[in-house]
Design a protein around this motif. Structure first.
Motif, PDB file in Angstrom:
ATOM      1  N   ALA A   5      -2.185  -1.890  -6.306  1.00 22.17           N
ATOM      2  CA  ALA A   5      -3.042  -1.305  -7.345  1.00 22.17           C
ATOM      3  C   ALA A   5      -4.108  -0.394  -6.731  1.00 22.17           C
ATOM      4  CB  ALA A   5      -3.697  -2.413  -8.163  1.00 22.17           C
ATOM      5  N   ASP A   6      -4.751  -0.859  -5.666  1.00 21.79           N
ATOM      6  CA  ASP A   6      -5.803  -0.064  -5.016  1.00 21.79           C
ATOM      7  C   ASP A   6      -5.235   1.241  -4.449  1.00 21.79           C
ATOM      8  OD1 ASP A   6      -7.619  -2.006  -5.671  1.00 21.79           O
ATOM      9  OD2 ASP A   6      -7.649  -2.936  -3.683  1.00 21.79           O
ATOM     10  N   ALA A   7      -4.059   1.164  -3.830  1.00 19.29           N
ATOM     11  CA  ALA A   7      -3.431   2.353  -3.252  1.00 19.29           C
ATOM     12  C   ALA A   7      -3.048   3.349  -4.354  1.00 19.29           C
ATOM     13  CB  ALA A   7      -2.192   1.963  -2.452  1.00 19.29           C
ATOM     14  N   LYS A  40      -2.810  -6.586  -5.472  1.00 20.28           N
ATOM     15  CA  LYS A  40      -4.095  -5.863  -5.409  1.00 20.28           C
ATOM     16  C   LYS A  40      -3.984  -4.659  -4.473  1.00 20.28           C
ATOM     17  CE  LYS A  40      -9.031  -6.783  -4.747  1.00 20.28           C
ATOM     18  NZ  LYS A  40      -9.385  -5.699  -3.829  1.00 20.28           N
ATOM     19  N   ALA A  41      -3.305  -4.819  -3.347  1.00 23.16           N
ATOM     20  CA  ALA A  41      -3.123  -3.721  -2.389  1.00 23.16           C
ATOM     21  C   ALA A  41      -2.367  -2.566  -3.038  1.00 23.16           C
ATOM     22  CB  ALA A  41      -2.371  -4.216  -1.154  1.00 23.16           C
ATOM     23  N   TYR A  67      -3.837 -11.200  -9.417  1.00 21.89           N
ATOM     24  CA  TYR A  67      -4.320  -9.906  -8.925  1.00 21.89           C
ATOM     25  C   TYR A  67      -5.008 -10.175  -7.590  1.00 21.89           C
ATOM     26  CZ  TYR A  67      -6.538  -5.368  -8.795  1.00 21.89           C
ATOM     27  OH  TYR A  67      -6.921  -4.107  -8.419  1.00 21.89           O
ATOM     28  N   HIS A  68      -4.218 -10.162  -6.526  1.00 21.96           N
ATOM     29  CA  HIS A  68      -4.707 -10.626  -5.249  1.00 21.96           C
ATOM     30  C   HIS A  68      -3.624 -10.330  -4.222  1.00 21.96           C
ATOM     31  CE1 HIS A  68      -5.386 -13.963  -2.367  1.00 21.96           C
ATOM     32  NE2 HIS A  68      -4.178 -14.356  -2.665  1.00 21.96           N
ATOM     33  N   THR A 125       0.836  -1.198   0.000  1.00 18.27           N
ATOM     34  CA  THR A 125       0.000   0.000   0.000  1.00 18.27           C
ATOM     35  C   THR A 125       0.875   1.254   0.000  1.00 18.27           C
ATOM     36  OG1 THR A 125      -1.711  -1.206   1.213  1.00 18.27           O
ATOM     37  CG2 THR A 125      -1.856   1.187   1.245  1.00 18.27           C
ATOM     38  N   GLY A 146       2.310   1.652  -3.433  1.00 18.85           N
ATOM     39  CA  GLY A 146       1.270   2.087  -4.370  1.00 18.85           C
ATOM     40  C   GLY A 146       1.068   3.588  -4.329  1.00 18.85           C
ATOM     41  N   LYS A 147       0.997   4.142  -3.103  1.00 19.50           N
ATOM     42  CA  LYS A 147       0.835   5.598  -2.950  1.00 19.50           C
ATOM     43  C   LYS A 147       2.053   6.332  -3.498  1.00 19.50           C
ATOM     44  CE  LYS A 147      -2.181   5.638   1.087  1.00 19.50           C
ATOM     45  NZ  LYS A 147      -2.027   4.936   2.358  1.00 19.50           N
ATOM     46  N   ARG A 171      -4.534   3.673  -7.256  1.00 19.63           N
ATOM     47  CA  ARG A 171      -5.793   4.270  -7.748  1.00 19.63           C
ATOM     48  C   ARG A 171      -6.276   5.355  -6.801  1.00 19.63           C
ATOM     49  NH1 ARG A 171      -7.674  -0.953  -8.923  1.00 19.63           N
ATOM     50  NH2 ARG A 171      -7.496  -1.376 -11.123  1.00 19.63           N
ATOM     51  N   GLU A 172      -6.244   5.074  -5.507  1.00 15.58           N
ATOM     52  CA  GLU A 172      -6.695   6.044  -4.501  1.00 15.58           C
ATOM     53  C   GLU A 172      -5.855   7.318  -4.551  1.00 15.58           C
ATOM     54  OE1 GLU A 172      -7.058   4.578  -0.462  1.00 15.58           O
ATOM     55  OE2 GLU A 172      -8.202   2.857  -1.225  1.00 15.58           O
TER      56      GLU A 172
END
Length: 122
Positions: free
Chosen positions: A112-114, A109-110, A104-105, A77, A80-81, A116-117
């Motif tokens: 990628a989500d971070a 996934k963590a 993707y798991h 995470t 990702g940020k 996107r956020e």
């Protein structure tokens, strides 16, 4: 002939990269090992790395605390940020997500989500 686990992953990665190359957009690639996770934003023509982040960077290691904490979802995470911030600084808003054949798991996934956020679009 049986393919090894790594060969299977690389085969999946090759297929994805061929598809992304036809789009001609920058790609966010992810690589994970047991101890670390790495992310890079590569230009549309594949010639230049525009931004990169990993759990091996000194300030990331300080933020995560003890050594050996780079191989978990919390570390992913953070990366990702960080990659989203660096990509925006390099003038990249839209990317194609290249998971390098990894599922993707979990950590992928963590990350990628971070990203996107933090404002990266894919």
């Amino acid at each position: 002939m049986m393919l090894t686990k790594k060969e299977q992953r690389l085969r999946r990665a090759r297929q994805t990269r061929i598809r992304i190359a036809t789009q001609g957009v920058a790609r966010l690639t992810v690589n994970r090992t047991n101890l670390h996770i790495y992310a890079s934003v590569i230009s549309g023509d594949g010639a230049k790395v525009l931004a990169s982040a990993s759990t091996q960077e000194a300030d990331v290691r300080k933020e995560l605390g003890a050594s050996g904490k780079g191989g978990n979802a919390a570390a992913a995470t953070v990366i990702g940020k960080r990659i989203a911030e660096k990509a925006k600084a390099a003038g990249v808003e839209k990317v194609a997500f290249d998971r390098s054949g990894f599922a993707y798991h979990g950590r992928v996934k963590a990350l990628a989500d971070a990203a996107r956020e933090a404002g990266l679009q894919f």
